[in-house]
Design an enzyme around this catalytic site. Structure first.
Site, short mmCIF file in Angstrom:
data_model
loop_
_atom_site.label_atom_id
_atom_site.label_comp_id
_atom_site.label_asym_id
_atom_site.label_seq_id
_atom_site.Cartn_x
_atom_site.Cartn_y
_atom_site.Cartn_z
N SER A 40 -11.08 -22.50 15.91
CA SER A 40 -10.43 -21.78 17.00
C SER A 40 -9.38 -20.79 16.48
O SER A 40 -9.71 -19.88 15.72
CB SER A 40 -9.82 -22.78 17.98
OG SER A 40 -9.37 -22.14 19.15
N ASP A 80 -9.41 -14.95 20.50
CA ASP A 80 -9.27 -15.65 19.23
C ASP A 80 -10.62 -15.68 18.50
O ASP A 80 -11.63 -15.19 19.04
CB ASP A 80 -8.69 -17.05 19.45
CG ASP A 80 -9.63 -17.99 20.20
OD1 ASP A 80 -10.59 -17.49 20.82
OD2 ASP A 80 -9.41 -19.20 20.17
N ASP A 122 -13.12 -17.69 17.93
CA ASP A 122 -14.35 -18.17 18.57
C ASP A 122 -14.44 -17.77 20.03
O ASP A 122 -15.31 -18.24 20.77
CB ASP A 122 -14.49 -19.69 18.42
CG ASP A 122 -13.42 -20.48 19.16
OD1 ASP A 122 -12.27 -20.01 19.20
OD2 ASP A 122 -13.73 -21.57 19.67
N ASP A 138 -12.78 -18.28 22.82
CA ASP A 138 -12.60 -19.14 23.98
C ASP A 138 -11.21 -18.99 24.59
O ASP A 138 -10.93 -19.49 25.67
CB ASP A 138 -12.93 -20.61 23.67
CG ASP A 138 -12.01 -21.24 22.63
OD1 ASP A 138 -11.17 -20.53 22.04
OD2 ASP A 138 -12.15 -22.46 22.38
#
Length: 579
Positions: free
Chosen positions: A151, A304, A306, A308
């Site tokens: 993340s 960010d 990834d 999400d």
């Protein structure tokens, strides 16, 4: 005296055996020869465990590091558990990865192990956002899924998010049961690393189109987008997966003026332009904000690695660009979705929204005012995903989120979704603009109507085993010596989510907390301020959250009340951190 206890030494010795490849053994031996005991202790004092965000750690050799063997072991354990849960079935899993160093190779490693266990793998050809992995689990009717990402963590980290058949991250009992299966693996020889090509299907851009079209159908005000299609949008993927789908989604939605921050457009696991690839950090947003100011953007967004989480900056009444925090973004989205659906007569009796226990109560105020139930969950979007699955068929989830910049509109996935959120933030901006308002003006109106909420988060980083022990002790001390006042204001209620009990210090009344156990303490003052202490499940941090509120009678008082609340927050935070 050695820092290494018996169990840690045993793990080190096992990693020096012939079970492990020569390069791994060589790296461990080098740490031993150089007497790097602190590094050895941090690398081997425990096995990596699933937290609120799955398996996550620093890359390197060791049982407490992200590497071929810890990932292989986790995957073998998950494969063993899936076989027990779904006997005599063709088991399918989806596997994706982000832009982090080693994410692609780790993703292929995970696919290899699953395929070697006779499990069919839908492996993404290229990096894709976490929410698309969640979508793929549901789309391909998989029993599980794995996303390789850490993340928003620093570049030395990587992680392994495991998903169940509803497209949500593992929750109880599955998370603990998988760990049991992982811990039952006594030897590296039990891990099946040999890829079976016939068990792997590659997933390409065809799924992107299905995902985008499904999201487009959620649009509430397409006519506002059409009227404001030249809305000036600046977007940065911060060297992550957002570049693969956010611009495509905004274009498909109908926006024609999307400008990407070129310096941050290319996926790069070293994240060269930022200290941390976290849109919660002002530094990570600074390049996008500078570009947005030059273009006089209506809205600035950054995701960010990834994709999400999404950070947002907007122009205020002075024409200056300012970051809005996760609580504000979540509140605006909740208001936009609920008020728009109410205006269109589309709200139904069983519709609901969701927030976490450390997210602003402004979201609940909006829900109450518009006649929509608000559910509250523990911190971590996996609990929101779990609730959506639990309520399926009984009620309809509309919107929800958490203060850490993660939101979801609609039920397409079971995780926070920055691609979906970017589209709705852009649509919301367009809709308000078509009404002659800015997003900042609407936020101020919410404060006048529901009260001016001010929040702050302080994170204290405590690395390694010593840090983990220190965080544990801080929580023990807070339970033993709970503060009677914070910032000079009396504490009236203490909520202990670990012991699942709430104590009213004024009435002496004790009530049960109907949520799973979690190491969280909350202190509620006589003013209604909520202060929370919580060790992070994904980082070596302890987090302190503070939310205060005061009436805002008129927009003209905005700056005065804000300054007053900021001082109140500072006073409270100084006390809770000191405690």
């Amino acid at each position: 005296m050695s820092l290494l206890d018996k169990d840690t030494q045993a793990r080190i010795d096992s990693w020096l055996s012939s079970e492990y490849d020569k390069d791994t053994v060589s790296q461990v031996q080098k740490l031993v020869d150089n007497k790097e005991e602190t590094e050895l202790l941090d690398s081997f004092y425990k096995e990596l465990e699933f937290g609120t965000g799955g398996l996550r750690g620093i890359m390197g050799v060791g049982s407490n590091r992200m590497n071929k063997y810890t990932i292989g072991k986790a995957t073998q354990g998950l494969a063993n558990y899936l076989k027990k849960q779904f006997p005599n079935q063709l088991i399918k899993v989806a596997v994706s990865y982000d832009s982090r160093n080693n994410s692609q190779s780790f993703g292929h490693l995970v696919a290899d192990v699953f395929s070697a266990n006779g499990i069919h793998v839908f492996l993404f050809k290229e990096l894709r956002p976490t929410p698309v992995l969640s979508f793929a689990v549901r789309h391909f009717d998989c029993q599980s899924g794995v996303m390789l990402t850490a993340s928003h963590n620093p570049k030395e980290y990587n992680g392994y998010k495991a998903y169940w058949n509803d497209g949500g991250q593992l929750v109880e009992p599955h998370d603990k049961n998988v760990i049991t299966e992982v811990n039952a693996i006594q030897s590296v020889d039990e891990i099946k690393f040999d890829r079976v090509e016939a068990n792997i299907t590659l997933v390409g851009e065809e799924l992107d189109e299905i995902y985008i079209q499904a999201n487009q159908r959620l649009s509430i005000h397409p006519e506002a987008v059409e009227a404001q299609k030249d809305l000036k949008i600046v977007f940065s993927p911060i060297h992550g997966t957002g570049i693969t789908l956010v611009p495509k989604m905004l274009e498909a939605w109908g926006f024609t003026h999307v400008s990407v921050v070129k310096e941050q457009a290319k996926p790069d696991g070293n994240f060269p332009t930022v200290v941390y690839p976290n849109p919660e950090e002002e530094d990570a947003m600074s390049m996008a904000m500078k570009f947005g100011q030059e273009l006089k953007a209506d809205v600035i967004m950054a995701t960010d690695p990834d994709a999400d989480r999404v950070g947002v900056a907007i122009p205020n009444d002075k024409g200056e660009y300012q970051l809005i925090n996760g609580n504000q973004i979540g509140s605006l989205l909740a208001y936009y979705v609920l008020s728009s659906k109410k205006d269109k007569g589309e709200l139904k009796e069983n519709d609901y929204i969701v927030k976490t226990i450390v997210t602003t109560n402004l979201i609940a105020d909006i829900g109450d005012d518009l006649g929509v139930q608000t559910y509250e969950t523990l911190t971590g979007f996996k609990y929101i995903g779990e609730l959506i699955t639990k309520e399926q068929g009984k009620g309809t989830y509309l919107v929800g989120g958490e203060e850490s910049y993660g939101y979801l509109v609609g039920e397409l996935v079971r995780d926070k979704d920055a691609v979906n959120s970017c589209a709705f933030i852009a649509e919301m901006t367009a809709y308000f603009k078509s009404q002659g308002k800015t997003v900042f003006q609407v936020l101020t109106e919410l404060y006048v109507k529901y009260g001016f909420y001010k929040e702050k988060l302080i994170s204290l980083t405590k690395k390694g085993k010593a840090g983990a022990d220190e965080i544990k002790q801080m929580m023990v001390d807070l339970r033993k010596n709970a503060p009677k006042t914070l910032g000079g204001i009396a504490v009236k209620e203490i909520r202990d989510y670990e012991n699942q009990v709430s104590n009213n210090l004024i009435s002496g009344e004790t009530t049960a907390i109907d949520l799973p156990k979690s190491d969280v303490l909350q202190f509620v003052t006589v003013d209604g301020d909520v202060i929370s202490a919580r060790p992070s499940g994904t980082e070596p941090k302890i987090k302190f959250y503070c939310s205060v509120k005061e009436s805002l009678m008129d927009k003209s008082q905005y700056e005065a009340i804000q300054a007053k609340l900021e001082q109140k927050v500072e006073n409270i935070m100084a006390d809770i951190v000191k405690n």
